[in-house]
Design a protein around this motif. Sequence first.
Motif, PDB file in Angstrom:
ATOM      1  N   HIS A  59      29.231  -8.299  56.286  1.00  0.00           N
ATOM      2  CA  HIS A  59      30.218  -7.272  56.638  1.00  0.00           C
ATOM      3  C   HIS A  59      31.616  -7.791  56.335  1.00  0.00           C
ATOM      4  O   HIS A  59      32.451  -7.075  55.759  1.00  0.00           O
ATOM      5  CB  HIS A  59      30.078  -6.924  58.121  1.00  0.00           C
ATOM      6  CG  HIS A  59      31.002  -5.831  58.585  1.00  0.00           C
ATOM      7  ND1 HIS A  59      32.314  -6.061  58.926  1.00  0.00           N
ATOM      8  CD2 HIS A  59      30.790  -4.494  58.767  1.00  0.00           C
ATOM      9  CE1 HIS A  59      32.870  -4.930  59.306  1.00  0.00           C
ATOM     10  NE2 HIS A  59      31.971  -3.966  59.220  1.00  0.00           N
ATOM     11  N   ALA A  60      31.882  -9.034  56.704  1.00  0.00           N
ATOM     12  CA  ALA A  60      33.199  -9.622  56.456  1.00  0.00           C
ATOM     13  C   ALA A  60      33.454  -9.789  54.958  1.00  0.00           C
ATOM     14  O   ALA A  60      34.550  -9.505  54.460  1.00  0.00           O
ATOM     15  CB  ALA A  60      33.312 -10.967  57.162  1.00  0.00           C
ATOM     16  N   GLY A  80      34.332  -6.557  53.201  1.00  0.00           N
ATOM     17  CA  GLY A  80      35.548  -5.879  53.615  1.00  0.00           C
ATOM     18  C   GLY A  80      35.291  -4.484  54.141  1.00  0.00           C
ATOM     19  O   GLY A  80      36.136  -3.590  54.039  1.00  0.00           O
ATOM     20  N   PRO A 133      33.113  -4.693  63.357  1.00  0.00           N
ATOM     21  CA  PRO A 133      32.279  -5.789  62.854  1.00  0.00           C
ATOM     22  C   PRO A 133      31.023  -5.938  63.715  1.00  0.00           C
ATOM     23  O   PRO A 133      31.070  -5.741  64.930  1.00  0.00           O
ATOM     24  CB  PRO A 133      33.191  -7.014  62.993  1.00  0.00           C
ATOM     25  CG  PRO A 133      34.570  -6.461  63.039  1.00  0.00           C
ATOM     26  CD  PRO A 133      34.458  -5.136  63.722  1.00  0.00           C
ATOM     27  N   TRP A 168      29.408  -8.081  65.275  1.00  0.00           N
ATOM     28  CA  TRP A 168      29.174  -9.277  66.075  1.00  0.00           C
ATOM     29  C   TRP A 168      28.428  -8.950  67.355  1.00  0.00           C
ATOM     30  O   TRP A 168      27.785  -9.822  67.946  1.00  0.00           O
ATOM     31  CB  TRP A 168      30.477 -10.018  66.373  1.00  0.00           C
ATOM     32  CG  TRP A 168      31.549  -9.271  67.101  1.00  0.00           C
ATOM     33  CD1 TRP A 168      32.667  -8.710  66.561  1.00  0.00           C
ATOM     34  CD2 TRP A 168      31.632  -9.015  68.511  1.00  0.00           C
ATOM     35  NE1 TRP A 168      33.431  -8.112  67.533  1.00  0.00           N
ATOM     36  CE2 TRP A 168      32.824  -8.298  68.743  1.00  0.00           C
ATOM     37  CE3 TRP A 168      30.819  -9.325  69.603  1.00  0.00           C
ATOM     38  CZ2 TRP A 168      33.228  -7.871  70.004  1.00  0.00           C
ATOM     39  CZ3 TRP A 168      31.213  -8.911  70.872  1.00  0.00           C
ATOM     40  CH2 TRP A 168      32.398  -8.199  71.062  1.00  0.00           C
ATOM     41  N   ALA A 219      36.533 -19.105  55.340  1.00  0.00           N
ATOM     42  CA  ALA A 219      35.762 -18.368  56.346  1.00  0.00           C
ATOM     43  C   ALA A 219      34.882 -19.319  57.155  1.00  0.00           C
ATOM     44  O   ALA A 219      34.687 -19.124  58.368  1.00  0.00           O
ATOM     45  CB  ALA A 219      34.912 -17.297  55.658  1.00  0.00           C
ATOM     46  N   SER A 260      36.551 -11.925  63.842  1.00  0.00           N
ATOM     47  CA  SER A 260      36.352 -10.894  62.818  1.00  0.00           C
ATOM     48  C   SER A 260      37.651 -10.566  62.094  1.00  0.00           C
ATOM     49  O   SER A 260      37.674 -10.407  60.869  1.00  0.00           O
ATOM     50  CB  SER A 260      35.766  -9.630  63.459  1.00  0.00           C
ATOM     51  OG  SER A 260      34.505  -9.907  64.043  1.00  0.00           O
ATOM     52  N   LEU A 300      38.493 -13.518  59.860  1.00  0.00           N
ATOM     53  CA  LEU A 300      37.617 -13.578  58.686  1.00  0.00           C
ATOM     54  C   LEU A 300      38.113 -12.620  57.598  1.00  0.00           C
ATOM     55  O   LEU A 300      38.123 -12.963  56.407  1.00  0.00           O
ATOM     56  CB  LEU A 300      36.179 -13.226  59.079  1.00  0.00           C
ATOM     57  CG  LEU A 300      35.373 -14.320  59.774  1.00  0.00           C
ATOM     58  CD1 LEU A 300      34.026 -13.782  60.234  1.00  0.00           C
ATOM     59  CD2 LEU A 300      35.159 -15.522  58.846  1.00  0.00           C
ATOM     60  N   ARG A 301      38.530 -11.421  57.993  1.00  0.00           N
ATOM     61  CA  ARG A 301      39.047 -10.479  57.000  1.00  0.00           C
ATOM     62  C   ARG A 301      40.262 -11.071  56.298  1.00  0.00           C
ATOM     63  O   ARG A 301      40.390 -10.960  55.060  1.00  0.00           O
ATOM     64  CB  ARG A 301      39.413  -9.154  57.677  1.00  0.00           C
ATOM     65  CG  ARG A 301      38.231  -8.329  58.136  1.00  0.00           C
ATOM     66  CD  ARG A 301      38.691  -7.011  58.760  1.00  0.00           C
ATOM     67  NE  ARG A 301      39.431  -6.178  57.804  1.00  0.00           N
ATOM     68  CZ  ARG A 301      38.832  -5.365  56.939  1.00  0.00           C
ATOM     69  NH1 ARG A 301      37.515  -5.270  56.900  1.00  0.00           N
ATOM     70  NH2 ARG A 301      39.561  -4.648  56.118  1.00  0.00           N
ATOM     71  N   HIS A 330      40.975  -9.561  52.768  1.00  0.00           N
ATOM     72  CA  HIS A 330      40.902  -8.125  53.055  1.00  0.00           C
ATOM     73  C   HIS A 330      42.003  -7.753  54.044  1.00  0.00           C
ATOM     74  O   HIS A 330      42.201  -8.440  55.044  1.00  0.00           O
ATOM     75  CB  HIS A 330      39.532  -7.763  53.654  1.00  0.00           C
ATOM     76  CG  HIS A 330      38.380  -8.169  52.802  1.00  0.00           C
ATOM     77  ND1 HIS A 330      38.238  -7.759  51.501  1.00  0.00           N
ATOM     78  CD2 HIS A 330      37.315  -8.974  53.061  1.00  0.00           C
ATOM     79  CE1 HIS A 330      37.135  -8.279  50.996  1.00  0.00           C
ATOM     80  NE2 HIS A 330      36.548  -9.017  51.928  1.00  0.00           N
TER      81      HIS A 330
END
Length: 377
Positions: free
Chosen positions: A225-226, A229, A234, A236, A342, A367, A370-371, A376
């Motif tokens: 998912h990360a 983008g 997310p 989690w 990441a 989350s 991470l983007r 992203h």
Amino acid sequence: MSVLPGTEHQPHARAVLAAAFADGGAPSHAYLFQGPPGSGKRTVARALATALLSETHDGRAVDRDDVAARVARGSHPDLTWVRPTGAGEMRVGDIDEAVVQAVANRPFEATRRVFVLERAHAMNDAAANRLLKTLEEPPAYVVLVLLSERPGELLTTIRSRCQSVRFDALPEDELVARLTRETPADERTARACARLGLGDALLARSLAGDDGRILRTAAESLARHALGGAPGMPPWRTMSEAAAERGKAAGALVEREAAEIAERLPDRERKRIERDAKDDAKRAVRRERTAALDAALRLAGLWFRDVAAVRVGADDAVHHVDRLDALREDAARTEPHRALAAVDVVDETRRSLRRNATEDLQLDAMSVRLRAALGHR
């Protein structure tokens, strides 16, 4: 005895323990078997106990197979096998009567008495200090074997009074063969689980089972998912819920085991066991949930690492070897340095969760980070 069963692939353990049974040799009064989970410490402890308990006062022959069978069942009168009764902690009550007081009793059948303490690092300070005098001055007929995957958590005074026996992680091919035999996993999935366990054979086995598959899927969903983008929440929460289910199962197991023990005890003792079991179950839930969540995050971090490896053409270094097609898809979406950034985000979140229990906030923050790490907006 040239090679103690179970030490065939453990050179340090084989050398140390073979010397104890060589001509002119003698076993140590205390051993510390240290190594990762699943490396064979319990197996070798049983083999050592069998060898020691096959020696008799008068030198008469002993049916070694019978001794081994009784050791395996835990029914040999000269063997005491101790496990923590509490969730994650070994207390004074676990070792006081079973070990500290019992060492004064001479062997019933053999020339020695053997005491094995599993997860010795789980001893709290009171239990460790209670055991210390026994380690300092045990009777000549006593052999103590402490098992630990985290020997650094033992008191230095405990470690210094034991002869260290090192157990290494199982070779990958051997672990893969074992997982293929003992779990539903096919050869490729078993190899992935072996690599993802990072030397922990018990974790690898868990990942190869149904619960492990759920955890792997949740971690992969989070990472992909990360990397994609994708908009929206997310995933989690799926990972967190999978960890919570593992925690509930661990708590239920503690309560069932306590109930089985309580049935055989007098009323007052039964009430104490039942009372302690409630607290122990709560601790087991928290401990297993935390461990499962950490394992899931580690899997997510390894996914990002594998993406970087595939991106630079290092497919042989991949852990998720059963998911190469998906990794190639993700590798086409990002650059190696972003995937490795990441990994750092996930590792920092793992460290933060150990220090702080605000799980939802930290996973949500992860989350967002991470983007950003993956470029992203």
